[in-house]
Scaffold this active site. Sequence first.
Site, PDB file in Angstrom:
ATOM      1  N   TYR A 283       0.854  -1.190   0.000  1.00  0.00           N
ATOM      2  CA  TYR A 283       0.000   0.000   0.000  1.00  0.00           C
ATOM      3  C   TYR A 283       0.889   1.239   0.000  1.00  0.00           C
ATOM      4  O   TYR A 283       1.907   1.292   0.709  1.00  0.00           O
ATOM      5  CB  TYR A 283      -0.895   0.012   1.247  1.00  0.00           C
ATOM      6  CG  TYR A 283      -1.630   1.318   1.456  1.00  0.00           C
ATOM      7  CD1 TYR A 283      -2.899   1.507   0.923  1.00  0.00           C
ATOM      8  CD2 TYR A 283      -1.035   2.368   2.162  1.00  0.00           C
ATOM      9  CE1 TYR A 283      -3.564   2.717   1.093  1.00  0.00           C
ATOM     10  CE2 TYR A 283      -1.694   3.574   2.335  1.00  0.00           C
ATOM     11  CZ  TYR A 283      -2.956   3.744   1.799  1.00  0.00           C
ATOM     12  OH  TYR A 283      -3.610   4.938   1.958  1.00  0.00           O
TER      13      TYR A 283
ATOM     14  N   GLU B  76      -4.193   7.204  -3.355  1.00  0.00           N
ATOM     15  CA  GLU B  76      -3.880   5.887  -2.800  1.00  0.00           C
ATOM     16  C   GLU B  76      -3.577   4.918  -3.930  1.00  0.00           C
ATOM     17  O   GLU B  76      -4.308   4.873  -4.924  1.00  0.00           O
ATOM     18  CB  GLU B  76      -5.078   5.339  -2.022  1.00  0.00           C
ATOM     19  CG  GLU B  76      -5.240   5.954  -0.648  1.00  0.00           C
ATOM     20  CD  GLU B  76      -6.346   5.265   0.145  1.00  0.00           C
ATOM     21  OE1 GLU B  76      -7.423   5.035  -0.433  1.00  0.00           O
ATOM     22  OE2 GLU B  76      -6.113   4.962   1.322  1.00  0.00           O
TER      23      GLU B  76
END
Lengths: 386, 289
Positions: free
Chosen positions: A108, A196
């Site tokens: 991530y 993101e």
Amino acid sequence: MKIHEYQAKAILGRHGVAVPRGEVAFSASEAGDVARRLGGVVVVKAQIHAGGRGKGGGVKLARTPAEAETIAAQMLGMTLVTHQTGPAGRMVTRVLVEEGLQMARELYLGLVIDRAAGKPVMMASAAGGMDIEEVAASTPERIVRAAIEPGVGLVPFQARQLGFAIGLDGPRVPAFGGIASALYDAFMASDATLIEINPLVVTSGGALLALDAKISLDDNALYRHPDARELRDAGEEDPLEIEASKFSLNYIHLDGNIGCMVNGAGLAMATMDIIKLAGGQPANFLDVGGGANAEQIRNAFRILMSDEKVKAVLINIFGGILRCDVLASGVVAAVRELGLASPVVIRMEGTNVEEGKRILRESGMPLTTADTMDEAAAAAVRLAGA
Amino acid sequence: MAVLIDTHTRLLVQGLTGREGTFHAKNAKAAGTTVVGGVTPGKGGSAHEGWPIFDTVQAAVRETGANASVIFVPPAFAADAIMEAADAGLALVVCITEGIPTLDMLRALTFLKARPATRLVGPNCPGVISPGRAKAGIIPAHICREGRVGVVSRSGTLTYEAIHQLTRLGLGQTTCIGIGGDPLIGTSHVDALRLVADDDETAAVVLIGEIGGTAEEEAAAWIKANFRKPVVGFIAGQTAPPGRRMGHAGAIIAGGQGTAAEKMAALAAAGVRVVRSPADMGKAVREML
């Protein structure tokens, strides 16, 4: 403003983040064509402004162009329900067709502004591919952060620290640093409020790519990004909310039956709260803004009244920049033009309140007035139930 | 005494020649404020409604001895105006402008960190008023009265609501500070509380928060450790749906964080009297005094 995955990937790609090869398709045959051009196994991904698509059946593997076409035909026009869409779900009008990749790891990488510190903060985690908010809640130690000095930007050592901390090995760390740096550049250049990459994947061949991407853009900065305005997908938004935005009205459609018109976001939220405390349900959030004019008030009134669920309207204005006489004139003009489909309760206070009250009184219209928020909410709830 | 502004304030209005600037400069003057002039680049040397207009804040400070400024310029130019005011050495800069891009504010706050003598209030706020003494902003003076309660609020019109209730109950206000609803602001709840903590005239405080962020939780922790005056708290957005931005750029519940319930619990645990209805703010203060 939220944008689609394929649009986010295009922005990231322009700044040098590696993304899978792929194209957006608006029809099944287009999806088949894209799959043919890509060759091999492809992934068909429904494009909606919400996460959790995989679990909802919005991400599927296709081994042949024919299969990609079949899957796209099923997805296009379907209502996809995920944990982020709410029970009503979202209609799929476009799909992203991408090359399939063999993944070794899912990571991530994200960037947001830390309000308290007043700095951008980059976050990375070895726990990619999951809901990052869940990771933050259950295993916060699995998220590592780097606070960025706005005048300096992301410094290479910060990217290295993050890369090593999420378990990347030597040769992968410089590639990760390149992606982190490109992500920061994309954020600053596009006036984003959130970016993101989840997951950022390491392929079995050792390459790093953004397999999924999410970007939210700052509405306040859209004026200096004319190209970004074209990324807006009106199909993802409530028709009344789009109508309201044309008049710079901040409107959010909710489920209740008491329409609210308020100036100021805080007072608008508090008005919703007090309606609930009085036993009613607000039909919307509507902030007409600090400096609304009579024309905006008229349009706000029209938008409120066009919600069929609305059984009563509560207008709660505390005049600062917006003067009570301007409000009263706007309401009177709106009622004259549109009629009074539902009872209206008006509570106003502040600048030029006496003049505003006089305008309402002399209009001769059957408007209910109240002096306090409590009284106003109680009256609106009573009238909505009657 | 009051905090931030008082009878010694010499106020400059950036954007005085605009419609809002003019309207509120006149109101500030009527409320007793010493308004010394305005800044509008390109209009320097002219006069507007009897006030001298300057091209730069620096020139205005030199000529008028201004020590505070209030900003009414459009969002695209507001961060620039904030930095100009800070660079000219003004002790207080109040920015009313709503809709400033977040990255502009990021740059402005970074600029301000190197100029600690300047306190920024806002942006996207109603400003500051010390009733009977001075105001910098848009809070209607006629709903205020001199008294002994401080108001610290993230919301604009909800601040007026609190002020109005305190006035009706005869309690009045020392200083009311609207800190602003944006994610990036110059003065936080804690900063504002620190100021009123040291003010002998302020006997109690109304603290108004909103969903989103963790500023109210930070205020609660600070109150618990440091603040000895009675505090009444209200959090707007108890019924707001998650994931939606409720007007203020800062008001959004994300990932179950920043909810009204969490903020109310944190404040209550710090000894704050938390009211569920915004209509009860004034009454609760009266009961605590």
